[in-house]
Motif scaffolding. Structure first.
Motif, PDB file in Angstrom:
ATOM      1  N   PHE A   4      -4.931  19.759  30.551  1.00  0.00           N
ATOM      2  CA  PHE A   4      -4.194  20.379  29.456  1.00  0.00           C
ATOM      3  C   PHE A   4      -4.617  19.751  28.135  1.00  0.00           C
ATOM      4  CE2 PHE A   4      -1.318  21.179  33.021  1.00  0.00           C
ATOM      5  CZ  PHE A   4      -0.949  22.499  32.799  1.00  0.00           C
ATOM      6  N   ILE A   5      -4.963  20.587  27.171  1.00  0.00           N
ATOM      7  CA  ILE A   5      -5.199  20.131  25.806  1.00  0.00           C
ATOM      8  C   ILE A   5      -4.052  20.667  24.965  1.00  0.00           C
ATOM      9  CG2 ILE A   5      -6.747  20.234  23.815  1.00  0.00           C
ATOM     10  CD1 ILE A   5      -9.079  20.523  25.739  1.00  0.00           C
ATOM     11  N   LEU A   6      -3.239  19.758  24.448  1.00  0.00           N
ATOM     12  CA  LEU A   6      -1.993  20.102  23.759  1.00  0.00           C
ATOM     13  C   LEU A   6      -2.189  19.960  22.257  1.00  0.00           C
ATOM     14  CD1 LEU A   6       0.413  18.054  26.090  1.00  0.00           C
ATOM     15  CD2 LEU A   6      -0.360  20.424  26.387  1.00  0.00           C
ATOM     16  N   VAL A   7      -2.036  21.048  21.533  1.00  0.00           N
ATOM     17  CA  VAL A   7      -2.283  21.049  20.086  1.00  0.00           C
ATOM     18  C   VAL A   7      -0.971  21.312  19.354  1.00  0.00           C
ATOM     19  CG1 VAL A   7      -3.643  22.044  18.218  1.00  0.00           C
ATOM     20  CG2 VAL A   7      -4.616  21.894  20.524  1.00  0.00           C
ATOM     21  N   PRO A   8      -0.537  20.395  18.490  1.00  0.00           N
ATOM     22  CA  PRO A   8       0.768  20.519  17.836  1.00  0.00           C
ATOM     23  C   PRO A   8       0.726  21.459  16.636  1.00  0.00           C
ATOM     24  CG  PRO A   8      -0.293  18.521  17.113  1.00  0.00           C
ATOM     25  CD  PRO A   8      -1.223  19.145  18.122  1.00  0.00           C
ATOM     26  N   GLY A   9       1.916  21.699  16.077  1.00  0.00           N
ATOM     27  CA  GLY A   9       2.044  22.580  14.923  1.00  0.00           C
ATOM     28  C   GLY A   9       2.031  21.828  13.607  1.00  0.00           C
ATOM     29  N   ALA A  22       3.773  13.040  29.716  1.00  0.00           N
ATOM     30  CA  ALA A  22       4.031  12.115  30.812  1.00  0.00           C
ATOM     31  C   ALA A  22       4.386  12.861  32.089  1.00  0.00           C
ATOM     32  CB  ALA A  22       5.159  11.160  30.425  1.00  0.00           C
ATOM     33  N   ARG A  23       5.144  13.935  31.966  1.00  0.00           N
ATOM     34  CA  ARG A  23       5.526  14.718  33.146  1.00  0.00           C
ATOM     35  C   ARG A  23       4.336  15.488  33.714  1.00  0.00           C
ATOM     36  NH1 ARG A  23      10.007  13.713  30.256  1.00  0.00           N
ATOM     37  NH2 ARG A  23      12.016  13.642  31.359  1.00  0.00           N
ATOM     38  N   LEU A  24       3.481  16.009  32.855  1.00  0.00           N
ATOM     39  CA  LEU A  24       2.280  16.683  33.344  1.00  0.00           C
ATOM     40  C   LEU A  24       1.365  15.704  34.079  1.00  0.00           C
ATOM     41  CD1 LEU A  24       1.430  18.917  30.245  1.00  0.00           C
ATOM     42  CD2 LEU A  24       2.328  19.701  32.450  1.00  0.00           C
ATOM     43  N   ALA A  25       1.218  14.516  33.504  1.00  0.00           N
ATOM     44  CA  ALA A  25       0.367  13.505  34.138  1.00  0.00           C
ATOM     45  C   ALA A  25       0.942  13.084  35.483  1.00  0.00           C
ATOM     46  CB  ALA A  25       0.214  12.301  33.216  1.00  0.00           C
ATOM     47  N   ALA A  26       2.264  12.962  35.569  1.00  0.00           N
ATOM     48  CA  ALA A  26       2.898  12.577  36.829  1.00  0.00           C
ATOM     49  C   ALA A  26       2.673  13.625  37.909  1.00  0.00           C
ATOM     50  CB  ALA A  26       4.393  12.358  36.609  1.00  0.00           C
ATOM     51  N   ALA A  27       2.447  14.882  37.477  1.00  0.00           N
ATOM     52  CA  ALA A  27       2.178  15.949  38.437  1.00  0.00           C
ATOM     53  C   ALA A  27       0.706  16.025  38.810  1.00  0.00           C
ATOM     54  CB  ALA A  27       2.635  17.289  37.853  1.00  0.00           C
ATOM     55  N   GLY A  28      -0.110  15.126  38.262  1.00  0.00           N
ATOM     56  CA  GLY A  28      -1.513  15.072  38.627  1.00  0.00           C
ATOM     57  C   GLY A  28      -2.454  15.767  37.669  1.00  0.00           C
ATOM     58  N   ALA A  29      -1.945  16.272  36.575  1.00  0.00           N
ATOM     59  CA  ALA A  29      -2.797  16.959  35.608  1.00  0.00           C
ATOM     60  C   ALA A  29      -3.419  15.965  34.642  1.00  0.00           C
ATOM     61  CB  ALA A  29      -1.990  17.997  34.837  1.00  0.00           C
ATOM     62  N   GLY A  30      -4.543  16.353  34.065  1.00  0.00           N
ATOM     63  CA  GLY A  30      -5.102  15.606  32.956  1.00  0.00           C
ATOM     64  C   GLY A  30      -4.453  16.096  31.670  1.00  0.00           C
ATOM     65  N   VAL A  31      -4.180  15.196  30.755  1.00  0.00           N
ATOM     66  CA  VAL A  31      -3.467  15.576  29.539  1.00  0.00           C
ATOM     67  C   VAL A  31      -4.165  14.969  28.330  1.00  0.00           C
ATOM     68  CG1 VAL A  31      -1.243  15.669  28.374  1.00  0.00           C
ATOM     69  CG2 VAL A  31      -1.309  15.523  30.866  1.00  0.00           C
ATOM     70  N   SER A 242      13.195  19.217  22.958  1.00  0.00           N
ATOM     71  CA  SER A 242      14.524  19.588  23.440  1.00  0.00           C
ATOM     72  C   SER A 242      14.609  19.693  24.960  1.00  0.00           C
ATOM     73  CB  SER A 242      14.951  20.924  22.810  1.00  0.00           C
ATOM     74  OG  SER A 242      14.001  21.938  23.091  1.00  0.00           O
ATOM     75  N   CYS A 243      13.514  20.084  25.615  1.00  0.00           N
ATOM     76  CA  CYS A 243      13.537  20.202  27.083  1.00  0.00           C
ATOM     77  C   CYS A 243      12.144  19.918  27.642  1.00  0.00           C
ATOM     78  CB  CYS A 243      14.054  21.568  27.511  1.00  0.00           C
ATOM     79  SG  CYS A 243      13.177  22.980  26.793  1.00  0.00           S
ATOM     80  N   PRO A 244      11.657  18.690  27.495  1.00  0.00           N
ATOM     81  CA  PRO A 244      10.278  18.378  27.911  1.00  0.00           C
ATOM     82  C   PRO A 244      10.023  18.582  29.401  1.00  0.00           C
ATOM     83  CG  PRO A 244      11.502  16.364  27.398  1.00  0.00           C
ATOM     84  CD  PRO A 244      12.332  17.513  26.918  1.00  0.00           C
ATOM     85  N   ALA A 245      11.005  18.305  30.246  1.00  0.00           N
ATOM     86  CA  ALA A 245      10.803  18.484  31.681  1.00  0.00           C
ATOM     87  C   ALA A 245      10.624  19.965  32.018  1.00  0.00           C
ATOM     88  CB  ALA A 245      11.981  17.900  32.456  1.00  0.00           C
ATOM     89  N   GLU A 246      11.471  20.804  31.447  1.00  0.00           N
ATOM     90  CA  GLU A 246      11.373  22.243  31.698  1.00  0.00           C
ATOM     91  C   GLU A 246      10.069  22.797  31.142  1.00  0.00           C
ATOM     92  OE1 GLU A 246      13.882  20.638  30.458  1.00  0.00           O
ATOM     93  OE2 GLU A 246      15.700  21.121  31.589  1.00  0.00           O
ATOM     94  N   LEU A 247       9.651  22.291  29.986  1.00  0.00           N
ATOM     95  CA  LEU A 247       8.391  22.754  29.413  1.00  0.00           C
ATOM     96  C   LEU A 247       7.218  22.358  30.306  1.00  0.00           C
ATOM     97  CD1 LEU A 247       6.623  23.997  27.246  1.00  0.00           C
ATOM     98  CD2 LEU A 247       6.770  21.838  25.968  1.00  0.00           C
ATOM     99  N   ALA A 248       7.222  21.137  30.804  1.00  0.00           N
ATOM    100  CA  ALA A 248       6.132  20.699  31.681  1.00  0.00           C
ATOM    101  C   ALA A 248       6.055  21.587  32.926  1.00  0.00           C
ATOM    102  CB  ALA A 248       6.330  19.238  32.072  1.00  0.00           C
ATOM    103  N   GLU A 249       7.204  21.917  33.504  1.00  0.00           N
ATOM    104  CA  GLU A 249       7.212  22.776  34.686  1.00  0.00           C
ATOM    105  C   GLU A 249       6.621  24.152  34.368  1.00  0.00           C
ATOM    106  OE1 GLU A 249      10.353  24.862  37.824  1.00  0.00           O
ATOM    107  OE2 GLU A 249      11.082  23.461  36.305  1.00  0.00           O
ATOM    108  N   VAL A 250       7.009  24.696  33.207  1.00  0.00           N
ATOM    109  CA  VAL A 250       6.500  26.006  32.803  1.00  0.00           C
ATOM    110  C   VAL A 250       4.992  25.966  32.576  1.00  0.00           C
ATOM    111  CG1 VAL A 250       6.449  27.559  30.804  1.00  0.00           C
ATOM    112  CG2 VAL A 250       8.617  27.009  31.899  1.00  0.00           C
ATOM    113  N   LEU A 251       4.487  24.893  31.964  1.00  0.00           N
ATOM    114  CA  LEU A 251       3.047  24.791  31.731  1.00  0.00           C
ATOM    115  C   LEU A 251       2.277  24.699  33.044  1.00  0.00           C
ATOM    116  CD1 LEU A 251       2.915  22.399  28.636  1.00  0.00           C
ATOM    117  CD2 LEU A 251       2.664  24.890  28.683  1.00  0.00           C
ATOM    118  N   LEU A 252       2.811  23.979  33.999  1.00  0.00           N
ATOM    119  CA  LEU A 252       2.157  23.893  35.304  1.00  0.00           C
ATOM    120  C   LEU A 252       2.145  25.255  36.001  1.00  0.00           C
ATOM    121  CD1 LEU A 252       3.667  20.495  36.467  1.00  0.00           C
ATOM    122  CD2 LEU A 252       1.243  20.930  35.976  1.00  0.00           C
ATOM    123  N   ARG A 253       3.235  25.972  35.899  1.00  0.00           N
ATOM    124  CA  ARG A 253       3.298  27.307  36.501  1.00  0.00           C
ATOM    125  C   ARG A 253       2.373  28.277  35.778  1.00  0.00           C
ATOM    126  NH1 ARG A 253       9.257  29.330  36.917  1.00  0.00           N
ATOM    127  NH2 ARG A 253       8.148  31.029  37.986  1.00  0.00           N
TER     128      ARG A 253
END
Length: 508
Positions: A4-9, A22-31, A242-253
């Motif tokens: 994942f390459i994450l680009v801010p606003g 951190a949550r994406l990395a814990a799921a095994g993704a590169g961040v 506001s909801c980093p865990a939910e966002l990480a799950e959505v990005l993985l999906r």
């Protein structure tokens, strides 16, 4: 495996992604969270020469470093302004990108600068004036918002106080060139899989996007492609805070190709706005003059009138136009069958920036109606639907004596956060205090789109606070557009009750 390459606003750096990363990395993704040039902290100043191309180069550098790792799929995530450098980079490395994620971000087009996507219309104007029509001043900077000003850039709903404090403390000036330089795209990335993550607390959800597609908005037809998926999060514009865990799950999906897919316009059943009206009404003819249609009752003499005002924004090319929609024609014929003049009209609400023009169209149409000798000019009701709701502010703020009732059905009664109209003229909740004794009839659906339902509750709370009486007609199991979506006995009774109330005020 996914990288994942994450680009801010705007105004922000890699720090906003910490919890999600951190949550994406814990799921095994590169961040790889990107800090764009000139946005690396509160002491940074926009240097001469920083523009959108600079930020595209930043993203390209990360893509090139990541693609050296064989067997990893690259997913680009652009939040807010970040979608512009993401698309610019994807256009040049399309062969190496598996998916693009628009995180509460728009659909930038070739030749359009990022400034066009800034939600606050007054801010867009000021930045444009500062830069000058010839681009002079494009290498200045835009100061970051104070803590209470972030909502001008998007809803801060759900962001904890500590996170908002940190966002403010670490914000950096935004180089003006990044907002003013047009995005250049060749179309190379247009066929890439894409996902839209919508934050409905900021004013956009999947249902609303589907409605726009159904209306025939050509700019949005590509969103119904099978390669495009959607998710929505019940939060504001900064889900990574506001909801980093939910966002990480959505990005993985999203990376796995999951998500909701829109239906193309015209696929299967007719879209909701073109389905039959839920009541049997007299098939009365109409008289068309300009943008106004009159449905006349059989009775003689000047009669009261009900003017039905459609919602929006709607694409200018949408056909048929609203006055030919079954629901609006049904309401007008129902009114005429009850002995009053039913009126429909087309107004030019094609974008959220068009409310002033649309309000002028409505006012002009009302005068045409009142001038007709078959209409009792002293007995007129206005009935607004959906996105036409903000126009009610004009009539609530200074009700003329001939306005005997104002009705609204599943209305938008405050500007949505991503409209950039938080203050100003078209805010019914701010003007209802001046409605006085004007009768107000509001039809509320129990299954309303959440972002619209919030505006209705804001309006009702404001009316209660100032002692303005609002008659609420509830449709507990009804959806937005229930007259064609939910033709139940409950829905029919709601339409009957609302019409009876409006007519009673007209003839009292």
């Amino acid at each position: 495996m996914t990288e994942f390459i994450l680009v801010p606003g705007v105004f922000t750096g890699a720090h906003v992604w910490e919890d999600t990363a951190a949550r994406l990395a814990a799921a095994g993704a590169g961040v790889h969270a990107v800090t764009l040039t000139g946005l690396d902290g509160p002491l940074a100043a926009a240097e001469a020469g920083i523009d959108l191309e600079t930020h595209i180069a930043d993203v390209l550098a990360v893509i090139d470093s990541v693609r050296a790792a064989a067997g990893r799929e690259i997913v680009l995530v652009g939040h807010d302004y970040g979608i512009h450098p993401v698309l610019g980079a994807a256009d040049r490395r399309a062969d190496h990108i598996a998916r693009i994620v628009h995180l509460d971000a728009g659909m930038p087009q070739d030749g359009v600068p990022a400034l066009a996507a800034v939600p606050d219309q007054s801010l867009r104007t000021r930045v444009g004036e500062r830069a000058g029509v010839d681009g002079a001043g494009a290498y200045g900077e835009l100061s970051p918002p104070a803590r209470e000003e972030w909502r001008r850039w998007g809803s801060t709903a759900g962001v904890p106080d500590a996170a908002l404090d940190r966002l403010t403390a670490l914000a950096a000036p935004q180089p003006l060139g990044t907002l003013l330089q047009p995005l250049r795209l060749t179309g190379a990335a247009a066929a890439l899989p894409a996902t839209g993550v919508l934050c409905n607390g900021n004013g956009a959800g999947i249902d609303m996007v589907q409605m726009r597609v159904d209306f025939g908005d050509r700019a949005l037809q590509a969103l119904a492609d099978a390669r495009v998926t959607f998710f929505e999060l019940p939060t504001g514009h900064w889900p990574m805070l506001s909801c980093p865990a939910e966002l990480a799950e959505v990005l993985l999906r999203a990376a796995a190709g999951e998500g909701h897919r829109l239906k193309p316009a015209g696929a299967g059943r007719p879209p909701a706005h073109l389905r039959p009206f839920l009541l049997d009404v007299p098939d009365l003819p109409r008289e068309r003059t300009g943008n106004v249609d009159l449905y006349l009752p059989g009775t003689q003499g000047p009669r009261p009138a009900v003017v039905f005002v459609h919602g929006g924004p709607l694409p200018a090319e949408a056909r048929p136009t609203p006055r030919d929609w079954p629901t609006l024609m049904g309401y007008a014929r129902y009114a005429a069958g009850q002995g009053v003049v039913g009126v429909t009209l087309d107004h030019r609400l094609h974008d959220v920036a068009d409310y002033e023009r649309a309000a002028a169209d409505v006012a002009a149409a009302v005068e045409v109606v009142r001038a007709d000798p078959r209409v009792d000019a002293d007995r007129v009701a206005l009935w607004f639907f959906s996105g036409g709701g903000p126009i009610t502010a004009d009539w609530l703020g200074a009700p003329p004596p001939w306005l005997r009732c104002l009705a609204a059905t599943y209305p938008v009664l405050a500007p949505l956060p991503n409209w950039g109209m938080a203050a100003g003229r078209f805010h019914p909740a701010a003007t209802v205090a001046h409605a006085g004794a004007l009768p107000i009839v509001l039809t509320r659906t129990g299954l309303e789109i959440p972002e619209i339902a919030a505006t209705v509750e804001e309006f009702l709370a404001a009316a209660k606070d100032c002692g303005v009486d609002v008659e609420v007609v509830d449709v507990p199991h009804g959806r937005h557009g229930f007259e064609s979506l939910d033709p139940t006995e409950e829905s029919r009774e709601a339409v009957h009750r609302a019409m009876r109330s409006v007519l009673a005020h007209l003839t009292a």
